[in-house]
Design a protein around this motif. Structure first.
Motif, PDB file in Angstrom:
ATOM      1  N   SER A 121       0.842  -1.195   0.000  1.00  0.00           N
ATOM      2  CA  SER A 121       0.000   0.000   0.000  1.00  0.00           C
ATOM      3  C   SER A 121       0.881   1.250   0.000  1.00  0.00           C
ATOM      4  CB  SER A 121      -0.927   0.022   1.226  1.00  0.00           C
ATOM      5  OG  SER A 121      -1.811  -1.072   1.205  1.00  0.00           O
ATOM      6  N   LEU A 122       0.926   1.957  -1.156  1.00  0.00           N
ATOM      7  CA  LEU A 122       1.631   3.236  -1.243  1.00  0.00           C
ATOM      8  C   LEU A 122       3.047   3.126  -0.682  1.00  0.00           C
ATOM      9  CD1 LEU A 122      -1.324   5.494  -0.029  1.00  0.00           C
ATOM     10  CD2 LEU A 122      -0.681   4.977  -2.372  1.00  0.00           C
ATOM     11  N   SER A 123       3.817   2.151  -1.171  1.00  0.00           N
ATOM     12  CA  SER A 123       5.138   1.890  -0.613  1.00  0.00           C
ATOM     13  C   SER A 123       6.120   3.022  -0.878  1.00  0.00           C
ATOM     14  CB  SER A 123       5.695   0.585  -1.182  1.00  0.00           C
ATOM     15  OG  SER A 123       5.819   0.654  -2.594  1.00  0.00           O
ATOM     16  N   GLY A 124       5.847   3.871  -1.880  1.00  0.00           N
ATOM     17  CA  GLY A 124       6.761   4.968  -2.170  1.00  0.00           C
ATOM     18  C   GLY A 124       6.566   6.180  -1.294  1.00  0.00           C
ATOM     19  N   GLY A 125       5.533   6.160  -0.440  1.00  0.00           N
ATOM     20  CA  GLY A 125       5.297   7.291   0.455  1.00  0.00           C
ATOM     21  C   GLY A 125       3.818   7.518   0.662  1.00  0.00           C
ATOM     22  N   ALA A 126       3.463   8.080   1.803  1.00  0.00           N
ATOM     23  CA  ALA A 126       2.066   8.357   2.122  1.00  0.00           C
ATOM     24  C   ALA A 126       1.970   9.681   2.862  1.00  0.00           C
ATOM     25  CB  ALA A 126       1.468   7.231   2.977  1.00  0.00           C
ATOM     26  N   VAL A 127       0.909  10.436   2.558  1.00  0.00           N
ATOM     27  CA  VAL A 127       0.650  11.732   3.172  1.00  0.00           C
ATOM     28  C   VAL A 127      -0.680  11.654   3.902  1.00  0.00           C
ATOM     29  CG1 VAL A 127       0.323  14.194   2.761  1.00  0.00           C
ATOM     30  CG2 VAL A 127       1.917  12.895   1.332  1.00  0.00           C
ATOM     31  N   PHE A 128      -0.732  12.185   5.121  1.00  0.00           N
ATOM     32  CA  PHE A 128      -1.950  12.196   5.922  1.00  0.00           C
ATOM     33  C   PHE A 128      -2.309  13.651   6.233  1.00  0.00           C
ATOM     34  CE2 PHE A 128       0.393   8.317   6.762  1.00  0.00           C
ATOM     35  CZ  PHE A 128      -0.573   7.329   6.654  1.00  0.00           C
ATOM     36  N   VAL A 129      -3.397  14.150   5.629  1.00  0.00           N
ATOM     37  CA  VAL A 129      -3.801  15.550   5.787  1.00  0.00           C
ATOM     38  C   VAL A 129      -5.317  15.599   5.939  1.00  0.00           C
ATOM     39  CG1 VAL A 129      -3.872  17.837   4.733  1.00  0.00           C
ATOM     40  CG2 VAL A 129      -1.849  16.402   4.426  1.00  0.00           C
ATOM     41  N   GLU A 130      -5.810  16.381   6.897  1.00  0.00           N
ATOM     42  CA  GLU A 130      -7.239  16.586   7.108  1.00  0.00           C
ATOM     43  C   GLU A 130      -7.733  17.714   6.183  1.00  0.00           C
ATOM     44  OE1 GLU A 130     -10.881  16.963   7.582  1.00  0.00           O
ATOM     45  OE2 GLU A 130      -9.967  15.281   8.666  1.00  0.00           O
ATOM     46  N   PRO A 131      -8.637  17.423   5.222  1.00  0.00           N
ATOM     47  CA  PRO A 131      -9.090  18.456   4.288  1.00  0.00           C
ATOM     48  C   PRO A 131      -9.725  19.669   4.948  1.00  0.00           C
ATOM     49  CG  PRO A 131      -9.722  16.269   3.511  1.00  0.00           C
ATOM     50  CD  PRO A 131      -9.195  16.101   4.902  1.00  0.00           C
ATOM     51  N   GLU A 132     -10.429  19.489   6.086  1.00  0.00           N
ATOM     52  CA  GLU A 132     -11.113  20.603   6.738  1.00  0.00           C
ATOM     53  C   GLU A 132     -10.141  21.639   7.289  1.00  0.00           C
ATOM     54  OE1 GLU A 132     -14.399  21.695   7.470  1.00  0.00           O
ATOM     55  OE2 GLU A 132     -14.738  20.456   5.709  1.00  0.00           O
ATOM     56  N   PHE A 133      -8.883  21.282   7.472  1.00  0.00           N
ATOM     57  CA  PHE A 133      -7.915  22.230   8.012  1.00  0.00           C
ATOM     58  C   PHE A 133      -7.346  23.161   6.944  1.00  0.00           C
ATOM     59  CE2 PHE A 133      -6.576  19.109  11.623  1.00  0.00           C
ATOM     60  CZ  PHE A 133      -7.776  19.350  12.255  1.00  0.00           C
ATOM     61  N   LEU A 134      -7.595  22.885   5.677  1.00  0.00           N
ATOM     62  CA  LEU A 134      -6.891  23.574   4.600  1.00  0.00           C
ATOM     63  C   LEU A 134      -7.484  24.947   4.291  1.00  0.00           C
ATOM     64  CD1 LEU A 134      -6.294  20.634   2.110  1.00  0.00           C
ATOM     65  CD2 LEU A 134      -4.730  21.564   3.822  1.00  0.00           C
ATOM     66  N   GLU A 135      -6.587  25.904   4.119  1.00  0.00           N
ATOM     67  CA  GLU A 135      -6.939  27.228   3.616  1.00  0.00           C
ATOM     68  C   GLU A 135      -6.726  27.268   2.105  1.00  0.00           C
ATOM     69  OE1 GLU A 135      -8.217  31.183   3.829  1.00  0.00           O
ATOM     70  OE2 GLU A 135      -8.050  29.821   5.515  1.00  0.00           O
ATOM     71  N   THR A 136      -5.549  26.838   1.659  1.00  0.00           N
ATOM     72  CA  THR A 136      -5.248  26.745   0.229  1.00  0.00           C
ATOM     73  C   THR A 136      -4.338  25.549  -0.016  1.00  0.00           C
ATOM     74  OG1 THR A 136      -3.310  28.201   0.407  1.00  0.00           O
ATOM     75  CG2 THR A 136      -5.408  29.233  -0.200  1.00  0.00           C
ATOM     76  N   ALA A 137      -4.405  25.039  -1.232  1.00  0.00           N
ATOM     77  CA  ALA A 137      -3.442  24.057  -1.724  1.00  0.00           C
ATOM     78  C   ALA A 137      -2.891  24.603  -3.031  1.00  0.00           C
ATOM     79  CB  ALA A 137      -4.102  22.701  -1.945  1.00  0.00           C
ATOM     80  N   THR A 138      -1.587  24.853  -3.075  1.00  0.00           N
ATOM     81  CA  THR A 138      -0.941  25.397  -4.264  1.00  0.00           C
ATOM     82  C   THR A 138      -0.088  24.307  -4.897  1.00  0.00           C
ATOM     83  OG1 THR A 138      -0.868  27.603  -3.278  1.00  0.00           O
ATOM     84  CG2 THR A 138       0.542  27.208  -5.184  1.00  0.00           C
ATOM     85  N   VAL A 139      -0.345  24.009  -6.163  1.00  0.00           N
ATOM     86  CA  VAL A 139       0.356  22.946  -6.875  1.00  0.00           C
ATOM     87  C   VAL A 139       1.202  23.553  -7.985  1.00  0.00           C
ATOM     88  CG1 VAL A 139       0.091  20.850  -8.258  1.00  0.00           C
ATOM     89  CG2 VAL A 139      -1.506  21.315  -6.379  1.00  0.00           C
ATOM     90  N   THR A 140       2.482  23.258  -7.977  1.00  0.00           N
ATOM     91  CA  THR A 140       3.387  23.663  -9.051  1.00  0.00           C
ATOM     92  C   THR A 140       3.895  22.407  -9.730  1.00  0.00           C
ATOM     93  OG1 THR A 140       4.079  25.618  -7.793  1.00  0.00           O
ATOM     94  CG2 THR A 140       5.453  24.957  -9.657  1.00  0.00           C
ATOM     95  N   ARG A 141       3.639  22.288 -11.027  1.00  0.00           N
ATOM     96  CA  ARG A 141       3.991  21.084 -11.756  1.00  0.00           C
ATOM     97  C   ARG A 141       5.337  21.245 -12.460  1.00  0.00           C
ATOM     98  NH1 ARG A 141      -1.263  22.226 -12.142  1.00  0.00           N
ATOM     99  NH2 ARG A 141      -1.133  23.338 -14.131  1.00  0.00           N
ATOM    100  N   GLY A 142       6.140  20.184 -12.402  1.00  0.00           N
ATOM    101  CA  GLY A 142       7.463  20.196 -13.023  1.00  0.00           C
ATOM    102  C   GLY A 142       8.525  20.666 -12.048  1.00  0.00           C
TER     103      GLY A 142
END
Length: 672
Positions: A121-142
């Motif tokens: 299960s997700l052997s390369g890494g796992a992230v645990f984040v509660e969505p209700e806590f988020l103000e923003t999610a900024t994604v930069t690709r590349g």
């Protein structure tokens, strides 16, 4: 799971519903690309103006979509896929076909999330984040955001959590909000958030969320094995702003979850995960000196997975995986002008240290598959940005990366300098095509081998045994990314007050010395073949992405699409980590002028992925959403996901996705 904590959190949320609250403002259909965020260049600007493939998701859009997981939070971001498994609430993030072992840098309030445990299960890494806590999610690709640290050859995801200064409305000194949701195909969730402003210099916010998720059913009506879990999370954040350019943020987040993992053919485990993040960020922006804009931050992330064997010869035994990450970041941006040229020079240093501690008291081989060890990664960068009359923009940078790894009798290290150059041009400024910006980028990135990739050893358990071999001679991966794109921003296009935003890009990312597990038939100690991580490929991933939004008040439309191809340039084989092509369309309406109500639908069309050793089928999903505020202090939400109850399995996921789900949400707020 601590039952008392869960009960307390649920009771707190329920108690909040008895109050006379004032609902959070809902920006349904808002142009997200206008959201001001800290961009790939570490400067504050709207994503639509960034000379990079950058997207932003806000708390308001998370609320409207009824998102209960990071996969739902980020599904509108082109070029990004969230890899999920039913038997864990953790996720892995894939950007442009790259994921695992830090290829995508994931930060929560600036703190890196580096947890990894080998397994099915997700052997390369796992992230645990509660969505209700988020103000923003900024994604930069590349690999263009090299000012954010080492290793991010796929991209960077920055999650910023809520704080008092943004949670409180103008004129409020305190506020409390409660949240309740029931999902007919998953379970229920409740939470509460409170914030207060003390004087002019101090703000404090606290938030708790409890989720009880039962086994969900797929589109065929079948229970998905081991898909239930229980999650309790809490967050506290303090802001100190004494004035004169100084500010300080200190935050602490805890995420606790219990679940059972494994399928019918593998060992099953009871799991308890505790994920703690402590971060602090200081900023000094001199009010009378543009040469001083200093940011200094430090963090500690501690993730521990405790497991109990439920099946097999080791049933009843225990094992644990723990990784502590300590990191810092220090930078300064100097701004000045020479004639018609505006300059911004940023210089910084950063680093982190991973400490992996794995124990298997039952006598298993967990410490061989996820080896103990330490890795230090550090770097320095300089970046210069020139803007001439909002017509021409040039960004040039150099980054130095180094690493040192120790464990299992192995001591390795390496370093490299990576360049970046970006040219932006607005050729139609002050014409009828004003708002169109073209850009081109060449950027390199550098990722050091992880502890597991370098030191993994031991024999695979079960009826099909083989050996894992360590490889202390692994070379770091180096990405060479070429990208051309356009940004388009226009108001009053077809009617007064409408807004159009669009970003599109083509990218060509070649990764030298790509690391992957490969079958070996020589050097094996006990069996005919074995597995070893090797620099087996010069990988090429290329494709295009599109993100567009149009809002005319009464109606809004959003488009998000991606087309990607990946191959091993040495052999011509497909890269199995490249997501399927996808187009997501969102259409929303605000039908009544005097009523705060939003209704709409979303269509997700995913093509078959035939360029893979394990081809997948294409599918289409239809989702409905609605939000209604009968009064200012109360908000009702309704979401219907997978309206047609379609049976499907996302290409990168190990399980079928949920079938028809109806979600009811109630939010209430009190403030003064």
């Amino acid at each position: 799971m601590n039952r008392r904590l869960a009960t307390l959190m649920a009771a707190t949320a329920l108690a909040g519903l008895s109050m006379d609250h004032a609902a959070m403002a809902q920006e349904a259909g808002a142009i997200l690309l206008d959201t001001i965020t800290v961009s790939a260049t570490r400067t504050e600007e709207a994503a639509i103006n960034a000379l990079a493939s950058e997207s932003v998701v806000t708390a308001e859009t998370v609320d409207l979509s009824g998102a209960d997981s990071l996969g739902a939070v980020l599904k509108t971001v082109p070029g990004l896929e969230v890899e999920e498994v039913a038997d864990s609430p953790g996720v892995a993030i894939n950007i442009r076909g790259l994921s695992g072992y830090g290829r995508v840098a994931v930060n929560v309030d600036g703190a890196r999330q580096n947890f990894q445990a080998s397994g099915h299960s997700l052997s390369g890494g796992a992230v645990f984040v509660e969505p209700e806590f988020l103000e923003t999610a900024t994604v930069t690709r590349g690999p263009v955001a090299n000012a954010y640290g080492s290793g991010a050859i796929g991209g960077v995801v920055n999650f910023e959590t809520k704080k008092a200064s943004t949670f409180l409305k103008p004129g409020e000194t305190w506020a409390a909000e409660s949240f309740s949701r029931f999902n007919t195909n998953n379970g229920w969730a409740q939470g509460a958030t409170g914030a207060a402003r003390i004087g002019e210099a101090f703000g404090l916010l606290g938030s708790v969320v409890y989720r009880k998720n039962w086994k969900y059913k797929d589109g065929a009506g079948d229970d998905v094995f081991n898909s239930s879990n229980e999650i309790a999370s809490g967050m506290v954040k303090a802001e100190i702003d004494p004035g004169n350019g100084h500010s300080l943020e200190i935050g602490a987040i805890t995420y606790n979850t219990s679940y059972t993992s494994g399928d019918t053919n593998t060992t099953n485990y009871d799991n308890d995960v505790t994920d703690n993040t402590i971060s602090a960020k200081y900023r000094y922006r001199a009010p009378d000196n543009d040469w001083l804009d200093v940011t200094a931050s430090g963090y500690w992330t501690d993730t521990k997975l405790d497991q109990t064997y439920l099946t097999g010869t080791l049933a009843g035994g225990d094992r644990s995986f723990r990784i502590d990450t300590f990191g810092f970041d220090l930078s300064n941006t100097a701004r000045y002008r020479t004639g018609g040229f505006a300059h911004a020079t940023t210089i910084g240093v950063d680093g982190f240290r991973d400490i992996v501690d794995v124990e298997d008291t039952a006598g298993g081989s967990a410490a061989f598959y996820t080896p103990n060890g330490q890795r230090s990664v550090y770097g320095a960068f300089i970046q210069h940005r020139i803007d001439y009359e909002d017509v021409v923009e040039v960004i040039g940078g150099l980054r130095y990366d180094g690493y040192k790894m120790q464990g299992g009798g192995t001591d390795t290290s390496g370093n490299r300098v990576s360049p970046k150059i970006t040219l932006g041009f607005s050729p139609f400024a002050r014409t009828f095509l004003d708002g169109l910006q073209l850009y081109g980028t060449y950027a390199e990135g550098y990722r050091s081998p992880s502890i597991t990739e370098t030191l993994i050893a031991g024999t695979h358990p079960g009826s099909f045994p083989f050996d894992f071999l360590p490889n202390p001679n692994l070379k770091p991966e180096t990405a060479h990314n070429k990208e051309v794109g356009l940004n388009y921003r226009r108001n009053d296009l077809f009617r007064q007050g409408d807004r159009l935003r669009m970003k599109a890009a083509y990218f060509h990312n070649r990764v030298d010395d790509f690391i992957d597990a490969d079958i070996q038939t020589s050097g094996c100690t006990s069996f005919l073949f074995c597995y070893q991580y090797q620099n087996i490929a010069n990988a090429l991933i290329e494709g295009w992405e599109l993100e567009a939004s149009y809002d005319m008040g009464l109606m809004f439309v959003g488009l998000s699409g991606q087309h990607q191809r990946g191959e091993d340039l040495d052999t011509g084989d497909y890269l199995n980590t490249v997501p399927a092509n996808k187009l997501l369309t969102t259409v929303g309406f605000r039908p009544l002028e005097d009523v705060d109500a939003t209704i709409g639908f979303q269509v997700e069309a995913v093509s078959a992925q035939k360029r893979s050793d394990s081809p997948s089928k294409g599918y289409g999903l239809v989702n409905l959403f609605a939000s209604y505020k009968p009064r200012e202090d109360l908000q009702l939400g309704l979401n219907i996901d997978n309206l047609l109850d379609h049976k499907y399995q996302p290409y990168l996921d190990a399980d079928n996705g949920p079938g028809l789900a109806v979600k009811f949400t109630l939010r209430a707020r009190l403030g003064g």
